[in-house]
Write an enzyme that holds these catalytic residues in place. Structure first.
Site, PDB file in Angstrom:
ATOM      1  N   ASP A 119       0.841  -1.165   0.036  1.00 44.03           N
ATOM      2  CA  ASP A 119      -0.085  -0.072   0.217  1.00 44.03           C
ATOM      3  C   ASP A 119       1.012   1.191   0.169  1.00 44.03           C
ATOM      4  O   ASP A 119       2.088   0.912   0.310  1.00 44.03           O
ATOM      5  CB  ASP A 119      -0.972  -0.008   1.151  1.00 44.03           C
ATOM      6  CG  ASP A 119      -2.118   1.023   0.886  1.00 44.03           C
ATOM      7  OD1 ASP A 119      -2.100   2.007   0.160  1.00 44.03           O
ATOM      8  OD2 ASP A 119      -3.276   0.817   1.662  1.00 44.03           O
TER       9      ASP A 119
HETATM   10  C1  BGC Z   1      -5.114   3.372   0.021  1.00 41.92           C
HETATM   11  C2  BGC Z   1      -5.116   2.312  -1.265  1.00 41.92           C
HETATM   12  C3  BGC Z   1      -4.931   3.122  -2.479  1.00 41.92           C
HETATM   13  C4  BGC Z   1      -3.496   3.688  -2.262  1.00 41.92           C
HETATM   14  C5  BGC Z   1      -3.011   4.525  -3.700  1.00 41.92           C
HETATM   15  C6  BGC Z   1      -3.661   4.215  -0.024  1.00 41.92           C
HETATM   16  O1  BGC Z   1      -3.765   5.251   0.735  1.00 41.92           O
HETATM   17  O2  BGC Z   1      -5.030   2.456   1.386  1.00 41.92           O
HETATM   18  O3  BGC Z   1      -6.383   1.784  -1.228  1.00 41.92           O
HETATM   19  O4  BGC Z   1      -4.953   2.074  -3.350  1.00 41.92           O
HETATM   20  O5  BGC Z   1      -3.510   4.597  -1.264  1.00 41.92           O
HETATM   21  O6  BGC Z   1      -4.097   5.752  -3.600  1.00 41.92           O
END
Ligand code: BGC
Length: 766
Positions: free
Chosen positions: A236
């Site tokens: 993530d």
């Molecule tokens: C989120 C993800 C997301 C990623 C990219 C993170 O803060 O938890 O779900 O895909 O950011 O935007």
């Protein structure tokens, strides 16, 4: 959007074996991976997901949904689509999303998100599917299948146990192995089985003390080893805490991109990161690039996608209550009062990284009233409340009540606001915002005073559940529309006017009170630990076990017609068959209108040697039936879906035995049931000196041996013999370890003889 090329980060210059490959373990920039033109490896573009595309300008990226992105179709979020219980529908939404992705040069959509809904307070529940792992896994799997059907990679997220937003980067989800396997990993396992997803995203949190992005057991042993996952493991955004440890534990791609950095370079120099591992990463990236190679994916059709949003949202609408007022039948001269700021200012999606810049948005106001007026009715609108937090405005309340008092039917739109639910924070209650509760109270007061006589239809627009317990008696109908995506005005009008039947069923329980919910005592933990003390008892598993009255149960949802469930037959399959049993029944539409029904199959398996919930969802079938139509429904239950995780044996086991199969219109509206005996694997009893005497006596081989031996020696004597002849005393002897009994007089066996028996038993067990 214009794709600007950000400068690539320079490769490390150390000359160490593998040094030139280090960069592949990190993104090149916010949304892309590194290319290796010499070997034909192209850069991959990733984008959120999951209910629409969020392709950002590379100059202004963010992962919190703050920066605007290129316009895209805003499909209904997972909470909404899940309520359809319709895998084919979800697959088609996934395919439409992927066509938009392909057209924008996106190779991987960062979704679906499928974390289990442990608590109704989780701020990201709108992005997740269900409180049940089978349902969550199959529906998310359908989304991934749809995305990948167009040659675009799906990315299952957030693996795993990312069940709260509070302290999400540090919190440790602390749980026993069975809970982890049966609940929080199970949906990922099922989604992978049913989709073969090409990538997966690790979660921010820790599980039992270890960050998932550096947990070798989770990523390498379970995900890759046991489940056979061969795709890319992506972190993530910002969710890598120890880059070398993460890389060596199995996490392939650290996002967002940036320089490799001295920590990784030093780890390579010191041998803590190996060149072989870097080769693996490059090979996995190459495989993903091949899997997502641009082909002849059809160009997206924005109007068709808008129509799909409209159909999907209606199909996912959950009719919670209806005293007969719905569907509306507007008459010339009939007066409708449309109340609620959310009717004018639509909230179609949640806030955070999934935020889509919708191509077009249709509000309820301007759509529903236009259709009522076209039928000759008259309409008026009053906002009734504001969307900013704070106390109610008496002037807004008075205006709304006055309009309602002059109407024949009141159509009230209520729901949550961005401030009330969003990525990055959890809720603190499950009520509607204060100003909306004040409006409900004001309407109630007018009803009691006799000035309001019109029935009130409440349309709810929210991503996380809200309880209706304190006000539902005052509503003639309550319709949960969730977050509808961009066609809000049309889909809400379609359902209220009966052009489309509400086809949704709850995929999570709506509790009456927050304090009734399973994780109430522990959520959201303290001191960086969240104890999952409710264990496997999540959602209906808990409410059923404790027999707690709920606002609306799991699986609930009414229709504009009625269904009869008839003639249940169970077929038990051979032990070698991967299907354990098949349930067949007839479903008949006994009403006047077309409608859909979700026939749900629950299994109750008490006394199988495990602590089990009273019932668990093991299958379902969704059917659309015309008035009077009857159809045979078959629900097959795979054997593996009946298995439980045996923590001592460290594997899945289905012990077989008597099962009750319950067929229901919801978890608390069981219409038919039958019992059957399904063959399974006998729970192996591994006998040792410290096994209970009762286990020895009940063992099919050792029990008779011991009885014969004791008899040959004149039986058990003295105090032990007396105890064995007394029912209560017998229990205490049976629940004592055999090794301990050999210490007591009267037991005709020595510790050494017991050790010899154990050795024989070992030989017997192989
Ligand atoms: C989120 C993800 C997301 C990623 C990219 C993170 O803060 O938890 O779900 O895909 O950011 O935007």
């Amino acid at each position: 959007m214009t794709s600007k090329t950000a400068p690539a980060h320079p490769a490390p210059s150390s000359g160490l074996p593998g040094a030139d490959r280090l960069k592949f373990s990190r993104g090149r920039d916010y949304w892309t991976t590194h290319a290796e033109p010499e070997t034909g490896l192209r850069a991959l573009r990733l984008a959120d997901g999951p209910h629409g595309l969020r392709v950002q300008d590379d100059e202004n990226p963010d992962h919190l949904g703050l920066e605007r992105s290129a316009p895209a179709t805003c499909f209904p979020p997972a909470v909404t689509l899940a309520s359809s219980w319709d895998e084919a529908l979800i697959e088609s939404v996934g395919a439409a999303l992927a066509r938009e992705a392909r057209a924008s040069g996106v190779d991987v959509v960062l979704g679906p998100g499928l974390n289990l809904k442990r608590s109704p307070l989780c701020g990201r529940n709108f992005e997740y599917y269900a409180e049940d792992p089978l349902l969550s896994g199959r529906l998310a799997g359908a989304s991934a299948r749809g995305i990948q059907s167009q040659g675009v990679g799906a990315c299952l997220k957030h693996f795993a146990a990312n069940n709260q937003e509070t302290d999400r980067n540090r919190i440790s989800a602390d749980m026993d192995e069975r809970t982890l396997r049966e609940i929080y990993l199970r949906n990922f396992q099922i989604a992978l089985e049913s989709s073969g997803a090409w990538s997966i995203m690790t979660s921010y949190n820790r599980i039992n003390g270890t960050h998932v992005s550096q947990d070798a057991r989770l990523m390498s042993d379970i995900l890759r080893g046991e489940w056979g996952f061969d795709g890319l493991i992506i972190s993530d955004w910002g969710g890598v805490y120890d880059p070398p440890a993460a890389l060596m534990a199995g996490m392939d791609l650290r996002m967002p991109g940036g320089p490799v950095g001295p920590v990784l370079e030093a780890a390579l120099a010191e041998g803590r990161v190996t060149p072989d591992r870097l080769d693996e990463v490059v090979a996995t990236l190459r495989q993903l690039a091949e899997r997502t190679a641009p082909g002849d994916t059809p160009a997206p059709d924005p109007q068709a996608h808008h129509a799909l949003v409209r159909r999907a949202a209606a199909e996912s609408t959950v009719l919670l209550k209806n005293d007969g007022i719905l569907p509306l039948a507007p008459q010339p001269g009939q007066r409708f009062a449309l109340l609620g700021e959310l009717a004018r200012t639509p909230r179609i999606q949640g806030a955070g990284s999934s935020r889509v810049n919708a191509r077009q948005v249709s509000p309820v106001l301007g759509t529903l009233d236009a259709r009522l007026e076209a039928a000759g009715a008259s309409t008026g609108f009053a906002p009734g409340y504001g969307l900013e937090p704070g106390p109610a405005d008496p002037a807004l309340l008075a205006e709304a009540v006055q309009l309602a008092e002059g109407a024949d039917v009141v159509l009230l739109v209520l729901g949550l606001t961005d401030a009330a639910e969003a990525e990055g924070s959890d809720r603190s209650h499950i009520d509607l915002p204060e100003q909306q509760l004040a409006l409900l109270a004001a309407l109630d007061e007018a009803r009691r005073a006799g000035t309001l006589r019109a029935p009130v239809v409440v349309s709810l627009v929210n991503g996380a559940v809200v309880t209706t317990a304190q006000w539902r008696d005052g509503a003639a109908a309550i319709v949960e529309f969730w977050l509808t995506g961009q066609a809000q005005g049309e889909s809400i009008s379609d359902v209220l006017l009966g052009d489309t039947a509400p086809g949704g069923r709850l995929t999570e329980t709506i509790p009456r009170r927050l304090k009734d919910s399973p994780a109430y005592l522990d959520f959201a933990g303290a001191h960086q630990h969240a104890p999952y003390s409710e264990g496997i008892f999540v959602g209906y598993r808990y409410y059923d076990a404790r027999d707690i009255a709920v606002d609306y149960p799991f699986g609930h949802g009414l229709s504009y017609t009625s269904f009869a469930y008839e003639d249940l037959h169970l077929e038990v399959c051979d032990p070698q068959d991967e299907i354990a049993l098949r349930a067949r029944l007839t479903l008949r539409n006994t009403g006047e209108r077309a409608g859909s029904e979700v026939v749900q199959l629950y299994v109750s398996a008490p006394g199988n040697g495990f602590v089990t919930p009273p019932q668990e969802l093991r299958g379902w079938q969704k059917l659309h039936l015309s008035p009077g139509e009857a159809r045979t429904v078959e629900v097959a239950v795979p054997r593996r879906h009946l298995a439980h995780w045996h923590s001592e044996l460290a594997r899945w086991i289905f012990p077989g035995g008597a099962l009750e199969v319950r067929i229901g219109a919801s978890s608390r509206d069981i219409r038919l049931s039958a019992t059957c005996t399904v063959p399974g694997e006998a729970l192996p009893v591994v006998l040792g000196p410290w096994s209970l005497f009762g286990d020895w006596m009940e063992h099919p081989v050792m029990g008779p041996r011991i009885r014969a031996l004791f008899a040959a020696r004149g039986g058990v004597k003295g105090r032990a013999g007396d105890l064995l002849n007394d029912p209560a005393g017998r229990n205490s002897i049976y629940s004592t370890p055999f090794a301990m009994l050999t210490e007591f007089p009267g037991i005709p066996m020595t510790h050494e003889e017991l050790a010899a028996l154990v050795a024989e038993g070992d030989a017997l067990n192989g």
